[in-house]
Design a protein around this motif. Structure first.
Motif, PDB file in Angstrom:
ATOM      1  N   ILE A 364     128.192 117.361  30.275  1.00 61.66           N
ATOM      2  CA  ILE A 364     127.720 118.328  30.310  1.00 61.66           C
ATOM      3  C   ILE A 364     129.136 119.319  31.195  1.00 61.66           C
ATOM      4  CG2 ILE A 364     125.434 119.847  31.616  1.00 61.66           C
ATOM      5  CD1 ILE A 364     124.325 116.802  31.999  1.00 61.66           C
ATOM      6  N   CYS A 365     129.170 118.858  31.736  1.00 57.73           N
ATOM      7  CA  CYS A 365     130.204 119.938  33.163  1.00 57.73           C
ATOM      8  C   CYS A 365     132.135 120.410  32.514  1.00 57.73           C
ATOM      9  CB  CYS A 365     130.330 119.089  34.378  1.00 57.73           C
ATOM     10  SG  CYS A 365     128.873 118.420  35.247  1.00 57.73           S
ATOM     11  N   GLY A 395     143.034 117.621  37.987  1.00 63.21           N
ATOM     12  CA  GLY A 395     142.195 118.162  37.757  1.00 63.21           C
ATOM     13  C   GLY A 395     141.122 118.726  36.506  1.00 63.21           C
ATOM     14  N   TYR A 396     140.204 119.887  37.053  1.00 62.49           N
ATOM     15  CA  TYR A 396     139.655 119.886  36.305  1.00 62.49           C
ATOM     16  C   TYR A 396     138.996 121.474  35.566  1.00 62.49           C
ATOM     17  CZ  TYR A 396     137.662 114.679  37.284  1.00 62.49           C
ATOM     18  OH  TYR A 396     137.613 113.805  37.166  1.00 62.49           O
ATOM     19  N   ASN A 397     138.871 121.708  34.822  1.00 62.68           N
ATOM     20  CA  ASN A 397     138.293 122.831  34.332  1.00 62.68           C
ATOM     21  C   ASN A 397     136.707 122.360  34.251  1.00 62.68           C
ATOM     22  OD1 ASN A 397     140.673 124.206  34.281  1.00 62.68           O
ATOM     23  ND2 ASN A 397     141.333 122.969  32.477  1.00 62.68           N
ATOM     24  N   LEU A 398     135.449 123.414  34.476  1.00 57.33           N
ATOM     25  CA  LEU A 398     134.343 123.224  34.129  1.00 57.33           C
ATOM     26  C   LEU A 398     134.653 124.321  32.857  1.00 57.33           C
ATOM     27  CD1 LEU A 398     132.920 124.331  37.118  1.00 57.33           C
ATOM     28  CD2 LEU A 398     132.588 122.157  36.082  1.00 57.33           C
ATOM     29  N   LYS A 399     133.177 123.522  31.481  1.00 54.55           N
ATOM     30  CA  LYS A 399     133.390 123.933  30.731  1.00 54.55           C
ATOM     31  C   LYS A 399     132.998 125.609  31.273  1.00 54.55           C
ATOM     32  CE  LYS A 399     131.373 120.372  27.857  1.00 54.55           C
ATOM     33  NZ  LYS A 399     129.935 119.786  26.645  1.00 54.55           N
ATOM     34  N   LYS A 400     132.820 126.146  29.992  1.00 51.82           N
ATOM     35  CA  LYS A 400     132.456 128.099  30.170  1.00 51.82           C
ATOM     36  C   LYS A 400     130.825 128.212  30.238  1.00 51.82           C
ATOM     37  CE  LYS A 400     136.944 129.409  29.209  1.00 51.82           C
ATOM     38  NZ  LYS A 400     137.472 128.597  29.229  1.00 51.82           N
ATOM     39  N   HIS A 401     130.346 127.431  29.180  1.00 52.82           N
ATOM     40  CA  HIS A 401     129.164 127.535  29.309  1.00 52.82           C
ATOM     41  C   HIS A 401     127.841 126.348  29.740  1.00 52.82           C
ATOM     42  CE1 HIS A 401     129.470 131.456  27.518  1.00 52.82           C
ATOM     43  NE2 HIS A 401     130.373 130.956  26.684  1.00 52.82           N
ATOM     44  N   TYR A 406     122.639 122.841  35.854  1.00 48.79           N
ATOM     45  CA  TYR A 406     123.420 121.797  36.360  1.00 48.79           C
ATOM     46  C   TYR A 406     125.048 121.892  36.495  1.00 48.79           C
ATOM     47  CZ  TYR A 406     121.122 117.759  33.685  1.00 48.79           C
ATOM     48  OH  TYR A 406     120.047 117.123  33.350  1.00 48.79           O
ATOM     49  N   ASP A 407     124.815 123.457  37.233  1.00 52.72           N
ATOM     50  CA  ASP A 407     125.843 124.582  36.635  1.00 52.72           C
ATOM     51  C   ASP A 407     126.409 124.599  38.543  1.00 52.72           C
ATOM     52  OD1 ASP A 407     127.539 126.683  36.835  1.00 52.72           O
ATOM     53  OD2 ASP A 407     126.397 127.924  38.336  1.00 52.72           O
ATOM     54  N   GLN A 408     125.408 124.476  39.441  1.00 55.00           N
ATOM     55  CA  GLN A 408     125.202 124.290  40.835  1.00 55.00           C
ATOM     56  C   GLN A 408     126.728 123.030  41.115  1.00 55.00           C
ATOM     57  OE1 GLN A 408     123.602 125.564  43.988  1.00 55.00           O
ATOM     58  NE2 GLN A 408     123.063 127.760  43.902  1.00 55.00           N
ATOM     59  N   LEU A 409     125.826 122.507  40.106  1.00 53.20           N
ATOM     60  CA  LEU A 409     125.985 120.373  40.670  1.00 53.20           C
ATOM     61  C   LEU A 409     128.054 120.251  40.304  1.00 53.20           C
ATOM     62  CD1 LEU A 409     125.622 117.753  41.528  1.00 53.20           C
ATOM     63  CD2 LEU A 409     124.366 117.308  38.996  1.00 53.20           C
ATOM     64  N   CYS A 410     127.914 121.101  39.405  1.00 51.47           N
ATOM     65  CA  CYS A 410     128.915 120.271  38.012  1.00 51.47           C
ATOM     66  C   CYS A 410     129.953 121.178  39.116  1.00 51.47           C
ATOM     67  CB  CYS A 410     128.834 121.429  37.432  1.00 51.47           C
ATOM     68  SG  CYS A 410     128.634 120.597  35.569  1.00 51.47           S
ATOM     69  N   ARG A 411     129.632 122.386  39.238  1.00 55.11           N
ATOM     70  CA  ARG A 411     131.121 122.708  40.416  1.00 55.11           C
ATOM     71  C   ARG A 411     131.227 122.266  41.682  1.00 55.11           C
ATOM     72  NH1 ARG A 411     130.723 125.634  44.566  1.00 55.11           N
ATOM     73  NH2 ARG A 411     128.521 126.566  44.846  1.00 55.11           N
ATOM     74  N   LYS A 412     130.217 121.683  42.466  1.00 56.10           N
ATOM     75  CA  LYS A 412     130.455 120.972  43.400  1.00 56.10           C
ATOM     76  C   LYS A 412     130.839 119.238  43.405  1.00 56.10           C
ATOM     77  CE  LYS A 412     126.601 122.828  46.195  1.00 56.10           C
ATOM     78  NZ  LYS A 412     125.188 122.711  46.309  1.00 56.10           N
TER      79      LYS A 412
END
Length: 443
Positions: A364-365, A395-401, A406-412
């Motif tokens: 997802i993230c 480290g990580y790169n988040l998916k663009k979309h 899940y947006d906030q959870l992924c970022r945290k």
């Protein structure tokens, strides 16, 4: 008087080391035969950096040393245990008062992220340091180091790096607060610490050759100086972090006494090598939900930066860190007794569920569903703190979309310690300033 002499000696060691780092940078540039204007720039910046750090030392560190001589004001948290809202009748109550003794190089940053998210979710009160991302490590923890501390203040979560001082920590939390920590196989911890902190341990600078770790372990006493600056990073670091003398004779009866003391004070001692099993035991102990312990590995090194420990090197590293080895052996045994009491089959099912959910969150993230090198991380806000020298921390790169759900959870879940603490309102001006200086000097 003796205390003042010791502090004076430590101050001189710090000054000498800062000057040595600046000179090391200059001579390194000279050896590479850079153009004269680059060398001049390095010399000027190195001198400015040294002067600034010495000024900062006299401003921030020296006053705290003077304060050590003053008697602490007797004070104890008198708050009752924090109770969560909306508890379903018949269910257990999630425990919200937690002390996490964050040891070095033990996957502790990953657990820190879990605690940050849990604390945010329940609007808990953290005890944070001020200016730095740790409690003036390697000095012993003092309650006065907590940002805006007032006598009688109570906190839900204490989780930043410190040198453990039980009575001071205990005074800040409710009587039934849960104490946890995490250990790691001492040989592998030593290997990680040697490469991560080696550049800031001056006595290692005289090591030559391709494999400095192997050379050190051939005859550690030839290079090691227990009074050397930052020496504790390379000898029984777990014992040191937990507040004990890391230079004790392993045959001393004090060693067994200290290990028993750790067992009495901590409700759960986790193991880095069995991190998922440890999280399952933590979830059970704290009556948390599966979603509370989901994680991505943070502060992990690139595989090529990890030195393989052969049988002989592993033996030497273990023997060199004998106090930590005795500590680890004791809690490795007690850990598996807890697993047996929990149930082996039940543990396997819980671990499988955790790994399945972690994998789902990766899909997802995470862009590419894996960690990347520092140079490939697109957002500066997701750049992890790097050791001096090569950038080996992933480290990580988040998916663009990512869906709004899940947006906030992924970022945290991918946010490194420093940035997450800033989000939680901690003023890390000293840490950030040092980060900018390092980026400027490329160290």
């Amino acid at each position: 008087m003796m205390g003042l002499l010791i502090e004076s000696q430590k101050e001189n060691e710090v000054k000498w080391t800062l000057e040595s780092i600046a000179w090391y940078r200059v001579t390194e540039m000279l050896s590479r035969r850079k153009p004269w204007h680059c060398m001049a720039k390095g010399l000027i910046l190195g001198c400015l950096l040294t002067g600034f750090l010495l000024l900062l030392y006299s401003y921030a560190i020296a006053p705290s040393q003077v304060a050590m001589a003053k008697a602490s004001t007797p004070s104890r948290c008198s708050s009752p245990p924090t109770l969560p809202a909306n508890i379903t009748k018949g269910s257990c109550w999630p425990k919200l008062d937690i002390v996490f003794m964050k040891t070095h190089k033990t996957a502790s940053s990953t657990l820190l992220n879990i605690l940050f998210r849990f604390g945010q979710k329940h609007r808990l009160k953290f005890a944070f340091p001020s200016g730095y991302n740790d409690f003036n490590y390697p000095s012993f923890f003092k309650r006065s180091l907590v940002h805006n501390y007032q006598p009688g203040d109570c906190f839900n979560i204490i989780c930043n790096h410190m040198r453990f001082y039980y009575s001071e920590v205990r005074s800040l939390v409710a009587p039934n607060a849960t104490f946890i920590t995490v250990l790691r196989d001492p040989a592998h911890l030593f290997e990680s610490s040697f490469h991560y902190f080696g550049l800031v341990v001056p006595f290692t600078w005289k090591l030559t050759g391709h494999n400095k770790l192997a050379k050190f372990l051939q005859d550690p006493n030839r290079y090691y100086n227990p009074r050397g600056f930052n020496a504790y990073y390379l000898h029984n670091l777990l014992f040191f972090d937990l507040g004990y003398n890391n230079e004790l004779d392993p045959r001393s009866p004090q060693v067994a006494e200290h290990i028993l003391e750790v067992e009495q004070r901590f409700h759960l001692v986790m193991l880095q090598e069995y991190f998922d099993e440890s999280l399952v035991l933590l979830k059970e102990l704290l009556c948390w939900e599966l979603e509370d312990i989901l994680y991505f590995k943070l502060n992990a090194r690139r595989a090529s930066a990890v030195s393989p420990l052969t049988g002989e090197l592993y033996r030497r590293a273990t023997d060199w860190n004998k106090l930590d080895a005795l500590l680890y052996r004791h809690f490795n045994a007690s850990f598996w007794r807890k697993v047996e009491a929990f149930g082996r089959e039940r543990m396997a099912q819980e671990v499988a569920s955790l790994r399945r959910e972690n994998k789902r969150m990766e899909r997802i993230c995470i862009d590419g569903e894996h960690a990347v090198d520092a140079k490939d991380i697109e957002k500066p806000s997701l750049q992890p703190w790097q050791a001096m020298g090569a950038k080996t921390i992933l480290g990580y790169n988040l998916k663009k979309h990512i869906s709004h759900q899940y947006d906030q959870l992924c970022r945290k879940m991918v946010t490194p310690d420093i940035q997450y603490m800033t989000e939680l309102g901690v003023n890390l001006w000293v840490t950030k300033l040092w980060w900018y200086i390092r980026m400027l000097l490329q160290i």
